[in-house]
Design a protein around this motif. Structure first.
Motif, PDB file in Angstrom:
ATOM      1  N   SER A 183      32.023  31.436  95.154  1.00 51.11           N
ATOM      2  CA  SER A 183      33.552  31.638  95.595  1.00 51.11           C
ATOM      3  C   SER A 183      33.836  31.453  97.099  1.00 51.11           C
ATOM      4  N   TYR A 184      35.052  31.451  97.152  1.00 46.61           N
ATOM      5  CA  TYR A 184      35.504  31.378  98.727  1.00 46.61           C
ATOM      6  C   TYR A 184      35.057  32.319  99.607  1.00 46.61           C
ATOM      7  N   ASP A 300      35.893  23.115  91.114  1.00 50.13           N
ATOM      8  CA  ASP A 300      36.819  24.626  91.543  1.00 50.13           C
ATOM      9  C   ASP A 300      37.494  24.066  92.881  1.00 50.13           C
ATOM     10  N   THR A 303      38.080  26.917  95.889  1.00 56.09           N
ATOM     11  CA  THR A 303      37.226  27.032  96.635  1.00 56.09           C
ATOM     12  C   THR A 303      37.052  25.895  97.698  1.00 56.09           C
TER      13      THR A 303
END
Ligand code: NDP
Ligand code: MG
Length: 383
Positions: A183-184, A300, A303
């Motif tokens: 994830s970010y 994604d 992200t």
């Protein structure tokens, strides 16, 4: 008769693999000119082995040093941008392999095309920033731009014998890099070492970081648009962590044709140098039984929003792709020098895209001015 090649960036990842292909095909390929930045130890060894008649290094001091080292052989030694252009336009060369990294490759590539050389193009930054000048110029001069980037080579191979107007879309594969699935927030504190650990490919530092941010895929979307003349909405990025399918093309009847192989850059280099012929590559071939499973997923884009920024940059056109590229080059250099965090790379690119003045159809001078304006903007905010 052997094909004569000049190599911009012989000491890098693509450069050394190009020389390996020369070693595998000594009857067919001859190196007449080559350049490096500063790795004189390796460059000297290469010069003694491949015997080019003209070479170039980054600076005047390095050129002096090299002259002393090579005082026993007869060779022309140059340096800087003039030296790169001399190598790129070397009278003997048929093909120039652009294995140099970054926008510094723009002027020598244009000079090579003007001199009628075919281009085996690895340096994607050139097409991203000056594709609107390079593609028409290559057409006018009747020279070929043969892709070395593995995905673009795969697309090029998939288009053999096909019609451009029957392409439905290009499926540009991406490994997803070392941070796929994170994830970010999880990328907040990643280190240079983490980012340099590419799961499948061994490459130069800059492109390895570009793969970790997925900005490399963004640059490749723009590269594909220029090389294959498709619309942006016809290029779909497909994350494929095994890096076995190197990219594919979907045609209007739904057929998907792609190229598979091991992740070995020597194959696209070999293909570009011998196109339309195929030659033996002395390497381990792909074993589908060992691979077993191929998987595909959507990128994604939250992200890795640097990839979305590339679509925005290409959509905006003009000098925005140059801003995108120059900002990324400077941000990656800062990250590699521990000056900024990983997540600041796309942030800097985004800020630069919003702040550098727009130019609608930049000349080469304006492309270079844009590069400088982008660097100035970044230095005013991030030291
Ligand atoms: P590397 O960093 O490994 O090599 C870059 C080469 O360029 C070196 O020979 C370096 O010289 C030279 N160089 C760098 N800066 C300058 C400069 N200012 N003046 C003169 N020479 C310079 O890069 P890669 O081989 O990984 O990548 C080269 C290009 O190919 C990039 O555009 C990349 O995106 C593209 N590419 C690379 C792939 C790969 O597998 N590596 C795959 C697909 C595309 P020195 O080291 O002596 O200083
Ligand atoms: Mg690639």
């Amino acid at each position: 008769m052997s094909q004569k090649i000049a190599i911009l960036g012989s000491t890098g990842s693509i450069g050394t693999q190009t020389l390996d292909i020369v070693s595998q095909n000594p009857e067919d390929l001859q190196v007449v000119a080559m350049s490096c930045g500063s790795n004189l130890d390796l460059f000297e060894t290469q010069i003694r082995k491949y015997k080019p008649s003209l070479v170039s290094v980054g600076t005047e001091d390095l050129a002096k040093d090299l002259k002393t080292r090579l005082s026993d052989i007869d060779i022309q030694i140059q340096y800087g941008m003039d030296g790169l252009i001399a190598v790129a336009t070397s009278a003997d060369a048929d093909t120039v392999v652009t294995a140099i990294v970054g926008m510094v490759g723009v002027q020598p590539t244009i000079a090579a095309i003007k001199a009628g050389k075919n281009i085996a193009l690895a340096n994607k930054e050139t097409l991203v920033t000056a594709g609107h000048i390079i593609m028409p110029l290559a057409k006018e001069k009747g020279v070929s731009i043969l892709p070395v980037d593995s995905e673009h080579s795969a697309i090029f191979q998939s288009l053999n014998g096909e019609r451009q107007n029957q392409i439905s879309k290009i499926l540009l594969t991406a490994s997803g890099g070392p941070f796929r699935g994170r994830s970010y927030e999880e990328l907040e504190n990643v280190t240079i070492e983490d980012a340099l650990k590419h799961p499948n490919w061994s490459m130069g530092a800059k492109i390895t970081i570009d793969s970790a941010t997925m900005i490399n895929k963004g640059l490749e979307v723009m590269e594909a648009k220029w090389l294959f003349g498709v619309n942006l909405n016809q290029i779909e990025v497909v994350v494929h962590p095994q890096s076995v399918l190197h990219s594919a093309v979907e045609f209007m009847d739904g057929a998907i044709i792609g190229q598979m192989g091991t992740p070995d850059m020597r194959l696209p280099i070999l293909y570009a140098l011998f196109y339309p012929n195929r030659k033996t590559l002395y390497a381990e071939p792909l074993d589908l039984f060992k691979v077993g499973t191929l998987t595909f997923e959507k990128p994604d884009l939250e992200t890795f929003y640097g990839l979305s920024l590339a679509y925005d940059a290409m959509d905006a056109g003009g000098n925005v792709p140059t801003v995108f590229n120059a900002a990324n080059e400077r941000a990656v250099a800062k990250f590699l020098h521990n000056k900024i965090k990983f997540l600041e790379i796309p942030e800097i690119v985004s800020e630069a895209m919003m702040n550098v003045d727009f130019i609608s159809n930049p000349t080469i001078e304006q492309v270079l001015e844009t590069e400088q304006m982008t660097y100035d903007f970044i230095e005013s905010r991030w030291q």
